[in-house]
Design an enzyme around this catalytic site. Structure first.
Site, mmCIF file in Angstrom:
data_model
loop_
_atom_site.group_PDB
_atom_site.id
_atom_site.type_symbol
_atom_site.label_atom_id
_atom_site.label_comp_id
_atom_site.label_asym_id
_atom_site.label_seq_id
_atom_site.Cartn_x
_atom_site.Cartn_y
_atom_site.Cartn_z
ATOM 1 N N SER A 168 1.774 9.291 25.170
ATOM 2 C CA SER A 168 1.999 10.516 24.412
ATOM 3 C C SER A 168 0.652 11.177 24.169
ATOM 4 C CB SER A 168 2.662 10.207 23.067
ATOM 5 O OG SER A 168 2.694 11.352 22.238
ATOM 6 N N TYR A 181 2.999 5.347 15.313
ATOM 7 C CA TYR A 181 3.222 5.943 16.623
ATOM 8 C C TYR A 181 1.909 6.221 17.344
ATOM 9 C CZ TYR A 181 5.513 8.785 20.181
ATOM 10 O OH TYR A 181 5.986 9.278 21.378
#
Length: 312
Positions: A168, A181
């Site tokens: 990501s 995350y």
């Protein structure tokens, strides 16, 4: 979060499959190969599985339950390939090994591994339980490392393999309330860089290729979600992902077709690097691997003041 803090591309980004990664150009590119996709029940994982099937690969799709993967299975089977559906908790080592064994018994030796399973709990650490924080590390980082650890000896023995870790852009930026995350995605990206170097140590580079891939802004059950009401009550306007819904404009197929292209071997010069699927792979290839590595492009790094270097 302020997206402008991280810069705006002056080169147009891709928001749909283009040129080398279209279905037409990849038809049959992975014919006969066996691909494993984790977190394949919906969204990005489903898109990846379908793209791999369209490129000719037989597909093993994994998620926490078999029932949730019915639509993905149907979409892949429509491409005329073999499809296996498996329930697997990617944080459970025994389950991972048993599932990989079963896949190879039923579909044959695995050629492609796509680590897509991931979770996000959008809360500041001080308002989160540690278990909730750590669960994100387990699913987003431990899970991929377990599947990689299981597959690497098999790829080594066969002399080939492709591993795509769905990372990501969050691996490269600091975004409040997403500590679990961003930390896990940064760790996964760093692991991709380092493991590629380990492949070189064993004479397995470029036979075994690893990639860290940002899937773009895909509006899924995770992408575009907002913070909890208790967080909003405490902090007010937190500018969370829900606030920036307009950033989520990429279809799962953009990531899926990029995965199919990488799996075909056409992106070997980009092995070990972090790739944003919205950025045209042709431009990266034109830059050249040597230049990318020398200039530390598409890798996690730290920039010090002029005159200082990251000395050993």
């Amino acid at each position: 979060m302020d997206p402008n803090e991280f810069g705006t591309s002056t080169v147009p980004l891709q928001h749909a499959p283009y040129g080398p990664i279209t279905e037409e150009n990849l038809k049959g590119a992975n014919k006969g190969k066996v691909a494993v996709v984790t977190g394949a029940a919906q969204g990005i994982g489903a898109g990846i599985a379908e793209s791999l099937a369209k490129s000719g690969a037989n597909v093993a799709i994994l998620d926490l339950s078999v029932e949730k993967q019915a639509k993905t299975k149907e979409a892949c089977e429509a491409q005329g390939v073999k499809v296996g559906v498996y329930a697997c908790d990617v944080t459970d080592q025994e389950k991972v090994v048993a599932t990989i064994d079963k896949i190879e018994q039923e579909l044959g030796p695995i050629d492609i591994l796509v680590n897509n399973a991931g979770i996000l709990d959008q809360r500041p650490l001080i308002m989160s339980t540690f278990d909730s924080f750590w669960k994100q590390i387990e699913v987003n980082f431990k899970g991929p490392l377990l599947t990689i650890h299981t597959m690497l000896p098999r790829f080594r023995d066969r002399g080939a393999g492709c591993i795509i870790n769905i990372a990501s852009r969050s691996a490269t930026v600091d975004v409040p309330m997403t500590l679990g995350y961003v930390t896990s995605k940064a760790a996964l990206t760093r692991a991709t860089h380092t493991l590629q170097r380990e492949m070189a140590l064993d004479g397995l580079d470029p036979a075994i290729c690893l990639y860290a891939l940002h899937p773009g802004g895909v509006l899924t059950g995770m992408g575009g979600t907002g913070a909890g009401q208790d967080v909003l009550d405490k902090y007010g306007d937190v500018r969370d992902e829900k606030f920036f819904m307009d950033l989520f404009k990429d279809p799962p197929a953009l990531c899926g077709q990029t995965c199919a292209w990488l799996a075909s071997g056409q992106g070997k010069e980009l092995r070990g690097l972090f790739i944003d699927c919205r950025q045209d792979v042709t431009r990266l290839l034109e830059k050249g691997r040597d230049a990318l590595l020398k200039e530390k492009r598409n890798v996690l790094t730290v920039n010090f003041l002029d005159g200082y270097a990251n000395e050993p």
